[in-house]
Enzyme design. Structure first.
Site: not given
Length: 571
Positions: A30, A259, A443, A475
């Site tokens: 609104g 890298r 996840g 994890e």
């Protein structure tokens, strides 16, 4: 209450239309209804989402992929607080977005009204500009300034935020106050580099034996100029997540697979529109040795953070690179060509091995697919003009090296997982004629999974590939190795395809190798689509091995942390 012509809300929509805004990502309420209806009246498409965070993520993806301003519209109170994660992500990523919101009518402010909140105060630290506009005659100049700040006029680009009491939105702005100077589009500023700094950069680059160029966000508009410099100089080149696809992988300067070696071995390093953040070891001498730095960027944070450059140029990267190449003339660089060739050969050999190992990646002990097998099949199917969004933790680690495209986005330096689906929706709306693929872990998919509904309703031709391993796998791996037990990090092997079908999306669950190729082909032909691919938790990603889960003290990766400790002389 119907929105009047020449109201503040009408002028907001009129200004956005004049600035070329074709779509706004939003969730209704609104307190913003006058803006909402005015956008529709002026022919600006509203992409209505299921959560405000997704609206801001979509605005960011649009901005990063198109180079234009992204616009999100969120309602008051929880609408704004839901959006804060998206605003913070755009802040850290330096993405030019404008977030608009509304609030209680002025007579009801600070009296305990519905969704009453001092939102401007709340977002000030994560925006370039934050204002509550209570006077309708100030709407146009405030919007004009907010857009300029978002685009980086005078500082880093990033999010701007403006909210308006809803009665202000309904107020009429007198014709004399509707100044053309505020409404009209503004040309983007191009800052030319200081000729003396260009000469200094040229001398350092052309005298270096082992020159490394690293690109970031600020280099996105300088792809041609960057390639021209690499062609002329022959330096080694590393992209980052902020600029993936800017230089084709076929270019001889690209040494992404080397890298670690090139970061330690270079004697001159030039960053282009790139912060020296955690992804680049903060520019530490522990990793980069005695290399001299050249910092080029159009944002102050990309020129001075963590390591000062021997040469610093705060100017347009495209203009700066062009002037360096022009100034070089026929001067021969001192680059060690044997060093550069060896790096490129090493990169090509590793890239070939990676392709082979991905395509032949064995199933896990549970018989489930290896993530690399999935990525190899996706890469083969999407062609060479795709837009790829990678999201997650463990699956992002595999995707970062397993997928390649001319345009790519990932969770960015904020590590904001969950962006995949909203990024993909926005990307497919911006580029409907290109394959847009979201590669996400299960996840991270869960954060904004409801936005599959948005994709279906708005016919956003995106393909979402969910790697379903039933866990927060980085994890889980860390807990097993470090703590000897798994606590609160496992998920179900949920049927995400069934959920997507419930919203009318083409979706299929893939559990066996022989299903993979035909499922991808069918999904690409029936976008928007989702593939729920069950993968083995046995696969251990590079990020799971490097210490990201346990967060070393001095550097983000275990090997860098050890090098930093040795350099500092601390235990």
């Amino acid at each position: 209450m119907k929105v009047s012509q020449d109201s503040a809300a009408d002028l907001i929509a009129r200004l956005l239309k004049r600035r070329g805004i074709e779509r706004v990502f939003a969730l209704c309420g609104g307190h913003i209804m006058p803006i909402w209806m005015s956008l529709d009246a002026h022919g600006i498409r509203i992409i209505d989402v299921r959560d405000e965070r997704a609206a801001v993520h979509m605005a960011q993806a649009h901005a990063e992929l198109t180079g234009e301003l992204g616009v999100a519209l969120v309602t008051a109170g929880p609408g704004l607080t839901n959006a804060i994660t998206g605003i913070a992500n755009a802040h850290v990523s330096r993405a030019p977005i404008l977030v608009l919101s509304g609030g209680n009518p002025r007579p009801q402010e600070n009296r305990g009204g519905l969704q009453d909140l001092d939102a401007t105060h709340l977002v000030r630290t994560i925006t370039r500009y934050a204002r509550t506009v209570r006077d309708a005659t100030l709407v146009l100049p405030e919007l004009d300034e907010a857009i300029s700040r978002a685009l980086g006029e005078g500082g880093d680009p990033g999010p701007s935020y403006i909210d308006f009491p809803v009665d202000t939105l309904r107020d009429i702005v007198p014709k004399p106050m509707q100044l053309e100077e505020h409404l009209r589009p503004k040309p983007r500023s191009v800052t030319r580099p200081d000729p003396q700094r260009v000469k200094e950069a040229l001398d350092l680059l052309w005298s270096g034996k082992r020159v490394l160029v690293i690109s970031g966000r600020g280099a996105r508009g300088a792809g041609q100029e960057l390639v021209a410099l690499l062609d002329r100089l022959g330096a080694a080149y590393l992209d980052t997540g902020e600029s993936r696809g800017l230089v084709p992988d076929t270019h001889p300067s690209v040494v992404a697979a080397m890298r670690g070696a090139v970061m330690q071995d270079a004697d001159v390093i030039m960053t282009i529109g790139r912060r020296l953040d955690f992804q680049l070891a903060y520019g530490s001498p522990a990793i980069f040795g005695k290399a001299k730095f050249i910092r080029i960027g159009d944002a102050p944070s990309e020129v001075r953070d963590n390591r000062r450059g021997d040469v610093e140029i705060l100017a347009s990267p495209a203009e700066t690179l062009r002037e360096i190449v022009d100034a070089a003339g026929n001067r021969a660089p001192a680059l060690d060509k044997q060093w550069a060739t060896k790096l490129r050969s090493g990169h090509e050999e590793r890239a070939r091995k990676l392709q082979q190992t991905m395509a032949s990646a064995p199933a896990g002990s549970d018989g489930r697919l290896h993530p690399n097998k999935v990525l190899a099949a996706v890469q083969q199917a999407i062609g060479d003009n795709a837009v790829i969004i990678t999201d997650g933790g463990d699956f992002l680690s595999f995707s970062r090296v397993g997928l390649n495209a001319p345009a790519m986005l990932d969770p960015g330096p904020f590590g904001c997982i969950g962006v995949g689906v909203p990024y993909g929706v926005a990307a497919s709306l911006a580029f409907p004629d290109r394959p847009v693929v979201v590669a996400t872990g299960d996840g991270s998919f869960g954060f904004n999974a409801m936005e599959v509904d948005t994709a279906v309703r708005h016919k956003a031709p995106v393909l979402i590939v969910v790697a379903n391993n039933g866990a927060w796998q980085i994890e889980v791996h860390d807990q097993k190795v470090t703590h000897g037990k798994v606590v609160g990090t496992q998920l179900q092997f949920s049927d995400h395809a069934a959920m997507a079908r419930a919203f009318g999306m083409h979706a299929e669950r893939v559990e066996r190798e022989e299903q993979l190729k035909p499922a991808i082909e069918k999904a690409l032909a029936n976008r928007p689509a989702l593939l729920d691919v069950v993968v083995t938790p046995d696969a251990v990603s590079s990020d799971a091995k490097t210490g990201l889960a346990w967060v070393p003290d001095l550097q983000p990766l275990a090997a860098w942390d050890e090098a930093e400790r040795k350099w500092r002389g601390v235990a």
